[in-house]
Design a protein around this motif. Structure first.
Motif, PDB file in Angstrom:
ATOM      1  N   ALA A 219       0.818  -1.210   0.000  1.00 19.80           N
ATOM      2  CA  ALA A 219       0.000   0.000   0.000  1.00 19.80           C
ATOM      3  C   ALA A 219       0.852   1.260   0.000  1.00 19.80           C
ATOM      4  CB  ALA A 219      -0.931  -0.007   1.210  1.00 19.80           C
ATOM      5  N   ALA A 220       1.984   1.194   0.700  1.00 14.98           N
ATOM      6  CA  ALA A 220       2.858   2.367   0.796  1.00 14.98           C
ATOM      7  C   ALA A 220       3.839   2.461  -0.361  1.00 14.98           C
ATOM      8  CB  ALA A 220       3.624   2.327   2.116  1.00 14.98           C
ATOM      9  N   GLY A 221       3.986   1.355  -1.113  1.00 18.50           N
ATOM     10  CA  GLY A 221       4.981   1.334  -2.173  1.00 18.50           C
ATOM     11  C   GLY A 221       6.394   1.312  -1.638  1.00 18.50           C
ATOM     12  N   VAL A 222       6.564   0.632  -0.482  1.00 23.03           N
ATOM     13  CA  VAL A 222       7.856   0.605   0.204  1.00 23.03           C
ATOM     14  C   VAL A 222       8.219  -0.841   0.525  1.00 23.03           C
ATOM     15  CG1 VAL A 222       9.102   1.301   2.279  1.00 23.03           C
ATOM     16  CG2 VAL A 222       7.494   2.886   1.226  1.00 23.03           C
ATOM     17  N   ALA A 223       9.460  -1.225   0.316  1.00 20.76           N
ATOM     18  CA  ALA A 223       9.927  -2.557   0.696  1.00 20.76           C
ATOM     19  C   ALA A 223       9.995  -2.650   2.217  1.00 20.76           C
ATOM     20  CB  ALA A 223      11.300  -2.833   0.087  1.00 20.76           C
ATOM     21  N   VAL A 224       9.447  -3.734   2.767  1.00 22.23           N
ATOM     22  CA  VAL A 224       9.370  -3.874   4.222  1.00 22.23           C
ATOM     23  C   VAL A 224      10.208  -5.052   4.712  1.00 22.23           C
ATOM     24  CG1 VAL A 224       7.136  -2.747   4.526  1.00 22.23           C
ATOM     25  CG2 VAL A 224       7.212  -5.169   3.895  1.00 22.23           C
ATOM     26  N   ASP A 225      11.305  -5.328   3.987  1.00 21.92           N
ATOM     27  CA  ASP A 225      12.166  -6.434   4.392  1.00 21.92           C
ATOM     28  C   ASP A 225      13.121  -6.054   5.511  1.00 21.92           C
ATOM     29  OD1 ASP A 225      13.548  -4.701   2.781  1.00 21.92           O
ATOM     30  OD2 ASP A 225      14.377  -6.213   1.442  1.00 21.92           O
ATOM     31  N   SER A 226      13.024  -4.829   5.986  1.00 21.12           N
ATOM     32  CA  SER A 226      13.816  -4.374   7.130  1.00 21.12           C
ATOM     33  C   SER A 226      12.947  -3.501   8.013  1.00 21.12           C
ATOM     34  CB  SER A 226      15.035  -3.581   6.662  1.00 21.12           C
ATOM     35  OG  SER A 226      14.623  -2.350   6.076  1.00 21.12           O
ATOM     36  N   LEU A 227      13.389  -3.279   9.247  1.00 21.17           N
ATOM     37  CA  LEU A 227      12.642  -2.406  10.137  1.00 21.17           C
ATOM     38  C   LEU A 227      12.584  -0.988   9.584  1.00 21.17           C
ATOM     39  CD1 LEU A 227      11.154  -1.874  12.782  1.00 21.17           C
ATOM     40  CD2 LEU A 227      13.373  -1.554  13.898  1.00 21.17           C
ATOM     41  N   ALA A 228      13.638  -0.550   8.962  1.00 22.33           N
ATOM     42  CA  ALA A 228      13.639   0.795   8.378  1.00 22.33           C
ATOM     43  C   ALA A 228      12.559   0.921   7.306  1.00 22.33           C
ATOM     44  CB  ALA A 228      15.011   1.108   7.784  1.00 22.33           C
ATOM     45  N   ARG A 260      12.027   1.278  25.462  1.00 17.63           N
ATOM     46  CA  ARG A 260      13.041   1.956  24.667  1.00 17.63           C
ATOM     47  C   ARG A 260      14.128   0.937  24.327  1.00 17.63           C
ATOM     48  NH1 ARG A 260      14.083   7.721  27.663  1.00 17.63           N
ATOM     49  NH2 ARG A 260      15.314   8.077  25.780  1.00 17.63           N
ATOM     50  N   LEU A 261      14.354   0.730  23.038  1.00 19.18           N
ATOM     51  CA  LEU A 261      15.357  -0.217  22.572  1.00 19.18           C
ATOM     52  C   LEU A 261      16.361   0.475  21.662  1.00 19.18           C
ATOM     53  CD1 LEU A 261      13.263  -3.366  21.541  1.00 19.18           C
ATOM     54  CD2 LEU A 261      14.661  -3.097  23.591  1.00 19.18           C
ATOM     55  N   ASP A 262      17.570  -0.057  21.646  1.00 20.00           N
ATOM     56  CA  ASP A 262      18.563   0.359  20.665  1.00 20.00           C
ATOM     57  C   ASP A 262      18.047   0.001  19.272  1.00 20.00           C
ATOM     58  OD1 ASP A 262      21.037  -0.539  18.902  1.00 20.00           O
ATOM     59  OD2 ASP A 262      21.735   0.993  20.315  1.00 20.00           O
ATOM     60  N   GLU A 263      18.262   0.856  18.301  1.00 25.81           N
ATOM     61  CA  GLU A 263      17.760   0.612  16.944  1.00 25.81           C
ATOM     62  C   GLU A 263      18.275  -0.716  16.393  1.00 25.81           C
ATOM     63  OE1 GLU A 263      15.773   2.115  14.825  1.00 25.81           O
ATOM     64  OE2 GLU A 263      15.286   3.985  15.856  1.00 25.81           O
ATOM     65  N   VAL A 264      19.496  -1.051  16.707  1.00 26.31           N
ATOM     66  CA  VAL A 264      20.064  -2.312  16.215  1.00 26.31           C
ATOM     67  C   VAL A 264      19.317  -3.497  16.808  1.00 26.31           C
ATOM     68  CG1 VAL A 264      22.138  -3.760  16.157  1.00 26.31           C
ATOM     69  CG2 VAL A 264      22.335  -1.274  15.823  1.00 26.31           C
ATOM     70  N   ASP A 265      19.034  -3.428  18.112  1.00 30.02           N
ATOM     71  CA  ASP A 265      18.299  -4.523  18.765  1.00 30.02           C
ATOM     72  C   ASP A 265      16.879  -4.629  18.229  1.00 30.02           C
ATOM     73  OD1 ASP A 265      20.514  -5.108  20.320  1.00 30.02           O
ATOM     74  OD2 ASP A 265      19.848  -3.842  21.998  1.00 30.02           O
ATOM     75  N   ALA A 266      16.239  -3.486  18.019  1.00 34.16           N
ATOM     76  CA  ALA A 266      14.881  -3.503  17.477  1.00 34.16           C
ATOM     77  C   ALA A 266      14.874  -4.081  16.072  1.00 34.16           C
ATOM     78  CB  ALA A 266      14.304  -2.085  17.481  1.00 34.16           C
ATOM     79  N   ALA A 267      15.844  -3.701  15.254  1.00 38.25           N
ATOM     80  CA  ALA A 267      15.920  -4.218  13.889  1.00 38.25           C
ATOM     81  C   ALA A 267      16.153  -5.721  13.879  1.00 38.25           C
ATOM     82  CB  ALA A 267      17.031  -3.495  13.119  1.00 38.25           C
ATOM     83  N   SER A 268      16.962  -6.195  14.815  1.00 37.48           N
ATOM     84  CA  SER A 268      17.224  -7.633  14.920  1.00 37.48           C
ATOM     85  C   SER A 268      15.950  -8.382  15.307  1.00 37.48           C
ATOM     86  CB  SER A 268      18.327  -7.882  15.953  1.00 37.48           C
ATOM     87  OG  SER A 268      18.544  -9.274  16.125  1.00 37.48           O
ATOM     88  N   LEU A 269      15.192  -7.834  16.250  1.00 40.31           N
ATOM     89  CA  LEU A 269      13.923  -8.451  16.637  1.00 40.31           C
ATOM     90  C   LEU A 269      12.956  -8.492  15.451  1.00 40.31           C
ATOM     91  CD1 LEU A 269      12.984  -7.040  20.176  1.00 40.31           C
ATOM     92  CD2 LEU A 269      13.325  -9.430  19.554  1.00 40.31           C
ATOM     93  N   ASP A 271      13.680  -8.560  12.228  1.00 40.60           N
ATOM     94  CA  ASP A 271      14.125  -9.575  11.273  1.00 40.60           C
ATOM     95  C   ASP A 271      13.752 -10.969  11.759  1.00 40.60           C
ATOM     96  OD1 ASP A 271      15.195  -7.542   9.749  1.00 40.60           O
ATOM     97  OD2 ASP A 271      17.257  -7.834  10.485  1.00 40.60           O
ATOM     98  N   LYS A 272      13.915 -11.212  13.042  1.00 44.24           N
ATOM     99  CA  LYS A 272      13.606 -12.521  13.609  1.00 44.24           C
ATOM    100  C   LYS A 272      12.110 -12.810  13.512  1.00 44.24           C
ATOM    101  CE  LYS A 272      15.095 -15.328  17.560  1.00 44.24           C
ATOM    102  NZ  LYS A 272      15.780 -15.317  18.884  1.00 44.24           N
TER     103      LYS A 272
END
Length: 471
Positions: A219-228, A260-269, A271-272
């Motif tokens: 719907a957004a026209g955005v790839a969602v294969d990452s948290l970003a 509140r999480l570190d961005e790296v930790d949130a991104a890892s979660l 992906d998992k």
């Protein structure tokens, strides 16, 4: 013999004569003010296409889970009432459903549903006999005859009810075509806006979460294969809703947990979870982080964020399987607020661009947690009672428990939370009468002067919702 049914002009006002006189004067000042409805579930298609209500059952019963849950508890199958909405239901079945409802009228005694229904039948349709097995067809025919007229279509009713503003509840992937159609009609001046409802997209424990996230990205026209990418998709859809008039986002989860999480930790979660490998605890942690990030987004785009947690949805699994979600079998659970929201409020609680409205079905936390939070944090507002606790008695308990801690300025204003169209004015009128009763009591106890009470009343009815939802 049919028994008469009327509306007493002093309904819900104080029984004490002196207090009632003050309440009457206050009520006269707000009785006819326009209705502001910032949270509800009226389908926008009804208004966009001015869809006629086909019969009393379609108007009053099928879409109203408040009514249906009482009937279900008293032995009625939801299928007999046309549930789910949109099911094939003949005129004869609709009439029989109405007969069932009328024969169960006494089961609603003492409930808010009885109050609302009487207000609608008498006040809108001029019904003057009490519903019963004997009067069911008479009432059905009287209401049906009026529904066949142009005056009873949704747009005309918005005019006669003086609904100045109404927000619907919409999926983040919705095209909002109905809202666009309404907005493009220059002849229709009432304001109808969408509400961004993303909560299921924030629930990695759902079996369909990956499919939902994929749909969000499409719907957004955005790839969602990452948290970003997921975050960019959410921000894109929030912006799309805001462009179509949205003023708020709406969220309901099992709890109010934020983190509140570190961005790296949130991104890892993230992906998992996308790989289907996250544990239940990790899914909960990610959900709490995603909600916290929605609050962050609200500080940037200015959409008011409303929270109504602590509901066990689909409590009756068989009923949910047969009829779908939102049919009345969602049950409240205990809530904790102070510790759950501390991480988010510590970061954003005094942000000048954030309005955060907290609702609850757990009365215990009104005075213990929510009112004190709203009495400190500049962004926090107290959401008024809804759903199971929007009966007159519980609303008065709410007013008495939160005002002493937070004052009138920290209250959101009336939320009707309904898709039963004709109950909107009944619910708002009930709220206004109870506001008058509460304020009149403060006047006769010499805690407020009457002009101060009127100022607070105008805030509760009109100024607060405009402020809280940035209208």
């Amino acid at each position: 013999m049919a028994r008469a049914m009327t509306l007493n002009p002093d309904r819900l006002l104080p029984p004490d004569a002196a207090t009632r006189e003050v309440a009457r004067r206050l009520y006269a000042e707000v009785e006819h003010l326009p209705i502001i409805s910032p949270h509800g579930h009226v389908p926008p298609a009804w208004i966009a296409d001015d869809v006629p209500f086909t019969n009393p059952t379609a108007l009053f019963l099928t879409p109203d889970h408040y009514i249906n849950r009482i009937l279900h508890a008293n032995g009625v199958e939801l299928s007999q009432l046309g549930v789910p909405v949109g099911s094939d239901f003949s005129e004869q079945q609709s009439r029989e459903a109405w007969r069932i409802f009328c024969s169960h009228w006494r089961d609603f005694n003492g409930t808010a549903m009885r109050y609302w229904m009487q207000d609608q039948l008498c006040g809108i349709f001029g019904v003057d006999v009490r519903p019963s097995a004997e009067t069911a067809d008479q009432i059905y025919d009287q209401v049906a005859a009026q529904l066949a007229t142009p005056a009873m279509r949704p747009r005309a009713l918005m005019e006669s009810f003086d609904i100045a503003f109404i927000a619907t509840t919409d999926d983040p992937c919705d095209s909002l075509e109905h809202h666009e159609k309404i907005a493009q009609d220059a002849g229709f001046t009432r304001r109808v806006v969408p509400t961004f409802r993303p909560d299921k997209y924030l629930e990695p424990a759902r079996e369909d979460w990956n499919q939902l996230v994929d749909a969000l990205g499409e719907a957004a026209g955005v790839a969602v294969d990452s948290l970003a990418g997921y975050t960019a998709a959410m921000e894109n859809r929030r912006a799309f809703f805001k462009q179509h008039g949205a003023v708020s986002t709406d969220h309901s989860h099992a709890d109010l947990g934020t983190v509140r999480l570190d961005e790296v930790d949130a991104a890892s979660l993230y992906d998992k979870a996308r790989r289907g490998e996250a544990s239940e605890q990790e899914c909960t942690l990610l959900r709490r982080w995603l909600l916290t990030d929605q609050i962050r987004m609200a500080t940037e785009d200015g959409l008011t964020l409303t929270l109504h947690p602590a509901v066990r949805r689909g409590h009756d699994t068989e009923a949910t399987r047969r009829y779908g979600a939102d049919v009345g079998n969602d049950i409240p659970v205990k809530l904790e607020v102070t510790n759950a929201l501390q991480p988010a409020l510590d970061q954003f609680g005094n942000h000048p661009n954030l309005n955060l409205v907290i609702f609850t079905l757990d009365e215990d936390v009104f005075s213990r947690e929510i009112a004190p939070l709203a009495g400190w944090y500049r962004s926090v507002y107290i959401g008024v009672p809804w759903w199971f606790i929007d009966a007159p008695e519980s609303i008065m308990r709410f007013k008495q428990s939160v005002t002493e801690m937070g004052g009138f300025s920290r209250v959101s204003g009336m939320i009707d939370d309904t898709r039963a169209f004709c109950s909107i004015p009944a619910r708002h009128d009930m709220s206004r009468r109870l506001d008058c009763a509460h304020l009149a009591d403060l006047v006769v106890k010499h805690r407020l002067d009457e002009d101060e009470a009127l100022d607070s009343l105008l805030d509760l009815v009109s100024n607060n919702p405009k402020k809280v939802f940035k209208l």
